[in-house]
Enzyme design. Sequence first.
Site, PDB file in Angstrom:
ATOM      1  N   ASP A   1       0.970  -1.318  -0.047  1.00 49.83           N
ATOM      2  CA  ASP A   1       0.385   0.108   0.200  1.00 49.83           C
ATOM      3  C   ASP A   1       0.778   1.590   0.211  1.00 49.83           C
ATOM      4  OD1 ASP A   1      -1.776   2.116   0.538  1.00 49.83           O
ATOM      5  OD2 ASP A   1      -3.323   0.535   1.306  1.00 49.83           O
TER       6      ASP A   1
ATOM      7  N   HIS B   1      -3.660   6.021   3.845  1.00 49.07           N
ATOM      8  CA  HIS B   1      -4.238   4.979   3.939  1.00 49.07           C
ATOM      9  C   HIS B   1      -3.614   3.225   4.126  1.00 49.07           C
ATOM     10  CE1 HIS B   1      -6.372   1.488   0.903  1.00 49.07           C
ATOM     11  NE2 HIS B   1      -7.304   2.498   1.474  1.00 49.07           N
TER      12      HIS B   1
ATOM     13  N   SER C   1     -11.502  -2.115   0.281  1.00 49.17           N
ATOM     14  CA  SER C   1      -9.471  -1.782   1.464  1.00 49.17           C
ATOM     15  C   SER C   1      -9.834  -1.990   2.906  1.00 49.17           C
ATOM     16  CB  SER C   1      -9.830  -0.313   0.850  1.00 49.17           C
ATOM     17  OG  SER C   1      -8.907  -0.407  -0.319  1.00 49.17           O
TER      18      SER C   1
END
Length: 382
Positions: free
Chosen positions: A54, A88, A260
């Site tokens: 990520d 994120h 996600s």
Amino acid sequence: MLTAVRVVTAALLAFSAPAADPVREQQKWVLDALNIEQAWAVTKGENVTVAVVDSAVDGKIKELKGRVTAGPDMTSGSVTRELPPGRHGTAMAALIAGSGADDGLVGTAPAARILSLPMVIDDEPMLIPPLESEASAESPLARALRYAANHGAQVVSMSIGSYGPLRSEREAVSYALGKGVVLVAAVGNDGLTQYAQDKGTSYWSFPAGYPGVIGVAATDKQGRRATFSSDNLSVLVSAPGVQVPVAKRKKGYELSEGTSSAAALVAGVAALIKSRYPSLPPEQVAQALASSARGRPAAGYDDKTGFGVVDAAAALNAAERLTGAQRSITPGMDHFGQGEDSPVPTRPGPDPMRLWLYGGGLLLALVTFCGAIVVLNQRKEP
């Protein structure tokens, strides 16, 4: 020449303002939906490392402090650069392994460690080789998967996605699975696209679409498929993905929506299974998650929620049964079904009794034939 390809963090977080309630109260419905607390009586993910492919993870937040190993930048095979912590990646890592320190956010595997493998910068496109040169190039995801498999990761969480499969990634997926690494990925947030509405199915997102990868869809508080969640045959199971509390960089919390979050939560459950049963191969971890899921569709499976919402405690029980089945496969010890054992098969090769009968019959026939000839000869003599 490099082609700019947008790598969708298969749920770019859609955040709302944080509520006034403590984060543990906000995330209670998520933990209940996954039946996590019952699973924690067995394991909390000890001795397991989960690689987070990520944006870079902020290892300084209280929920992850002291338990994050920073891997190299995966966007280049030769140039090394230090990527800043990402919004994120940090949020996903805390959903997996948040310790809950100081009443903070707790992940589904709070005793697990994180290996941060950055390959995107939040909300920015990434340059990867075009398909025509892919035969001689390795994509960032392929590098990340091989690095994770070679550096002690038992689970890889991939809340990312693109629309095209690549040979180097297929080969890296196969390599990681062969090393016993469980691969978990978000299926994408294309459920409301015009294509999905017209065709009744969504575009496939990769890596979730690669064989052997556990594709995770998103559900709401009622256990129903989130409207934005992609629906296609890459979906194996589902997990909460609507109004899921996540940790912010540095400090604080916010709410997220997307597959996600669902994928990260399931990656933590996979870590619980690998913690308890470290030798269980990836395909049986997937089987344990799917066979024990709750809210199974009427037909047993559909392309919206897969086999249902992951149940962590039930998945551990299913993994135990699979491990027991492995141990019981001993020739001569067990048989399928109830009832008497079948007769012991005859030994291969000639049967001595039949040989004696055959030989004796042949000898008797020969003696009879010879006797008949003697009698005939005697009759012919004057």
